[in-house]
Design a protein around this motif. Structure first.
Motif, PDB file in Angstrom:
ATOM      1  N   GLU A  67       0.642  -1.309   0.084  1.00 28.95           N
ATOM      2  CA  GLU A  67      -0.103   0.048  -0.143  1.00 28.95           C
ATOM      3  C   GLU A  67       0.919   1.240  -0.068  1.00 28.95           C
ATOM      4  O   GLU A  67       0.651   2.433  -0.785  1.00 28.95           O
ATOM      5  CB  GLU A  67      -0.706   0.013   1.262  1.00 28.95           C
ATOM      6  CG  GLU A  67      -2.051  -1.014   0.898  1.00 28.95           C
ATOM      7  CD  GLU A  67      -2.801  -1.177   2.335  1.00 28.95           C
ATOM      8  OE1 GLU A  67      -2.375  -0.566   3.331  1.00 28.95           O
ATOM      9  OE2 GLU A  67      -4.051  -1.892   2.136  1.00 28.95           O
ATOM     10  N   GLY A  70       1.767   2.169  -3.304  1.00 30.02           N
ATOM     11  CA  GLY A  70       0.843   2.583  -4.294  1.00 30.02           C
ATOM     12  C   GLY A  70       0.146   1.756  -4.891  1.00 30.02           C
ATOM     13  O   GLY A  70      -0.909   1.708  -5.896  1.00 30.02           O
ATOM     14  N   PHE A  71       0.117   0.329  -4.118  1.00 33.19           N
ATOM     15  CA  PHE A  71      -0.661  -0.960  -4.824  1.00 33.19           C
ATOM     16  C   PHE A  71      -2.033  -0.637  -3.791  1.00 33.19           C
ATOM     17  O   PHE A  71      -2.029  -0.145  -2.955  1.00 33.19           O
ATOM     18  CB  PHE A  71      -0.038  -2.253  -4.236  1.00 33.19           C
ATOM     19  CG  PHE A  71       1.229  -2.497  -5.192  1.00 33.19           C
ATOM     20  CD1 PHE A  71       1.106  -3.761  -6.243  1.00 33.19           C
ATOM     21  CD2 PHE A  71       2.352  -1.915  -5.003  1.00 33.19           C
ATOM     22  CE1 PHE A  71       2.046  -4.135  -6.931  1.00 33.19           C
ATOM     23  CE2 PHE A  71       3.445  -2.337  -5.739  1.00 33.19           C
ATOM     24  CZ  PHE A  71       3.283  -3.480  -6.708  1.00 33.19           C
ATOM     25  N   ARG A  72      -2.948  -1.248  -4.693  1.00 39.61           N
ATOM     26  CA  ARG A  72      -4.324  -1.481  -4.078  1.00 39.61           C
ATOM     27  C   ARG A  72      -4.617  -2.714  -3.478  1.00 39.61           C
ATOM     28  O   ARG A  72      -4.133  -3.765  -4.412  1.00 39.61           O
ATOM     29  CB  ARG A  72      -5.527  -0.938  -5.001  1.00 39.61           C
ATOM     30  CG  ARG A  72      -6.809  -1.107  -4.628  1.00 39.61           C
ATOM     31  CD  ARG A  72      -8.054  -0.515  -5.375  1.00 39.61           C
ATOM     32  NE  ARG A  72      -7.828  -1.371  -6.977  1.00 39.61           N
ATOM     33  CZ  ARG A  72      -8.199  -2.397  -6.920  1.00 39.61           C
ATOM     34  NH1 ARG A  72      -9.157  -3.256  -6.106  1.00 39.61           N
ATOM     35  NH2 ARG A  72      -8.451  -3.301  -8.159  1.00 39.61           N
ATOM     36  N   THR A  73      -4.807  -2.880  -2.348  1.00 36.45           N
ATOM     37  CA  THR A  73      -4.895  -4.372  -1.736  1.00 36.45           C
ATOM     38  C   THR A  73      -6.394  -4.755  -1.835  1.00 36.45           C
ATOM     39  O   THR A  73      -7.121  -3.861  -1.432  1.00 36.45           O
ATOM     40  CB  THR A  73      -4.070  -4.085  -0.121  1.00 36.45           C
ATOM     41  OG1 THR A  73      -4.963  -3.607   0.552  1.00 36.45           O
ATOM     42  CG2 THR A  73      -2.737  -4.105  -0.547  1.00 36.45           C
ATOM     43  N   ALA A  74      -6.377  -6.190  -1.609  1.00 32.24           N
ATOM     44  CA  ALA A  74      -7.868  -6.657  -1.418  1.00 32.24           C
ATOM     45  C   ALA A  74      -7.953  -7.813  -0.762  1.00 32.24           C
ATOM     46  O   ALA A  74      -7.001  -8.644  -0.970  1.00 32.24           O
ATOM     47  CB  ALA A  74      -8.395  -6.816  -2.982  1.00 32.24           C
ATOM     48  N   ALA A  84      -2.887  -7.739  -4.356  1.00 34.69           N
ATOM     49  CA  ALA A  84      -2.606  -6.205  -4.800  1.00 34.69           C
ATOM     50  C   ALA A  84      -2.577  -6.084  -6.088  1.00 34.69           C
ATOM     51  O   ALA A  84      -2.351  -7.022  -6.758  1.00 34.69           O
ATOM     52  CB  ALA A  84      -1.243  -6.314  -3.892  1.00 34.69           C
ATOM     53  N   ASP A  86      -1.134  -3.372  -8.975  1.00 32.35           N
ATOM     54  CA  ASP A  86      -0.298  -2.184  -9.180  1.00 32.35           C
ATOM     55  C   ASP A  86      -1.149  -0.911  -9.992  1.00 32.35           C
ATOM     56  O   ASP A  86      -2.322  -1.386 -10.226  1.00 32.35           O
ATOM     57  CB  ASP A  86       0.729  -2.444 -10.143  1.00 32.35           C
ATOM     58  CG  ASP A  86       1.991  -1.753 -10.153  1.00 32.35           C
ATOM     59  OD1 ASP A  86       1.975  -0.497  -9.501  1.00 32.35           O
ATOM     60  OD2 ASP A  86       3.111  -2.058 -10.711  1.00 32.35           O
ATOM     61  N   GLU A  87      -0.436   0.008 -10.019  1.00 30.36           N
ATOM     62  CA  GLU A  87      -1.344   1.275 -10.726  1.00 30.36           C
ATOM     63  C   GLU A  87      -1.644   1.164 -12.228  1.00 30.36           C
ATOM     64  O   GLU A  87      -2.612   1.372 -12.717  1.00 30.36           O
ATOM     65  CB  GLU A  87      -0.207   2.313 -10.664  1.00 30.36           C
ATOM     66  CG  GLU A  87      -0.002   2.834  -9.078  1.00 30.36           C
ATOM     67  CD  GLU A  87       1.415   3.591  -9.290  1.00 30.36           C
ATOM     68  OE1 GLU A  87       2.141   3.396 -10.007  1.00 30.36           O
ATOM     69  OE2 GLU A  87       1.551   4.451  -8.209  1.00 30.36           O
TER      70      GLU A  87
END
Length: 198
Positions: A67, A70-74, A84, A86-87
């Motif tokens: 995070e 810049g990664f979005r985690t789930a 996760a 990446d952009e």
């Protein structure tokens, strides 16, 4: 490889480099797994995402680390991995259980440091890698054709007797080994009973 395929592979390797260096720096206990690990071990690139095997208790640290990069985690409904993105939308799967068996410190300790995408990263030991691919095979997911070229490229790095011992209870994984023997990719195996994994 087409220019599109090359661009996809480059994007995945770039994500691998960013995520791998971040996890390494943070002290997460992990090893490269999946197609990227096969690629690191000499198989042709057939890359769809980045897979890391890690200890379950390190998941919160891995999440925080990615995070911060810049990664979005789930957290998906499955109880064996977290994700996760990446952009650029490249997926990173962080796997902490394989075929209902938790990833262990011993498995991570067996990983080899291999230069991958210009970065030295722990890569699952070849025998563990093959087991991680074929042990989950089932009637719902049993694509021997996809496994064959990757396993063939790595065959000399693998302890096939150990693979046979671990996967013996699985008819799908055992049949894949029979196929490899019949195709003369590997010599006939001699499984031993009661081999622990991972």
């Amino acid at each position: 490889m087409s220019s599109h395929g090359h661009a996809v592979t480059e994007a995945i390797l770039e994500t691998l480099k960013r995520a791998g260096s971040g996890l390494k720096e943070a002290g997460v206990r992990f090893a490269l797994a999946g197609g990227c690990a096969g690629y690191a071990r000499g198989a042709a690139p057939s890359l769809h995402d980045v897979d890391f095997a890690l200890i379950e208790e390190d998941v919160p640290l891995a999440f925080k680390t990615l995070e911060n990069l810049g990664f979005r985690t789930a957290r998906p409904p499955e109880d064996w991995l977290v994700k996760a993105f990446d952009e650029d939308g490249v997926l990173v799967d962080m796997i902490y259980s394989i075929a209902d068996r938790p990833v262990t410190e011993a498995m991570i300790a067996r990983a080899d440091m291999i230069n991958t995408a210009a970065l030295s990263l722990p890569v699952l030991e070849a025998t563990d890698l093959v087991i991680s691919w074929i042990l989950p095979l089932s009637e719902h997911s049993c694509d021997y054709g996809a496994q064959l070229p990757v396993v063939r490229a790595m065959r000399e790095q693998v302890d096939w007797d150990r693979v046979a011992s671990v996967v013996a209870p699985s008819p799908y994984a055992s049949t894949f080994l029979t196929l490899l023997e019949r195709l003369r990719v590997i010599a006939p195996t001699s499984p031993s009973p009661d081999v622990d994994w991972p």
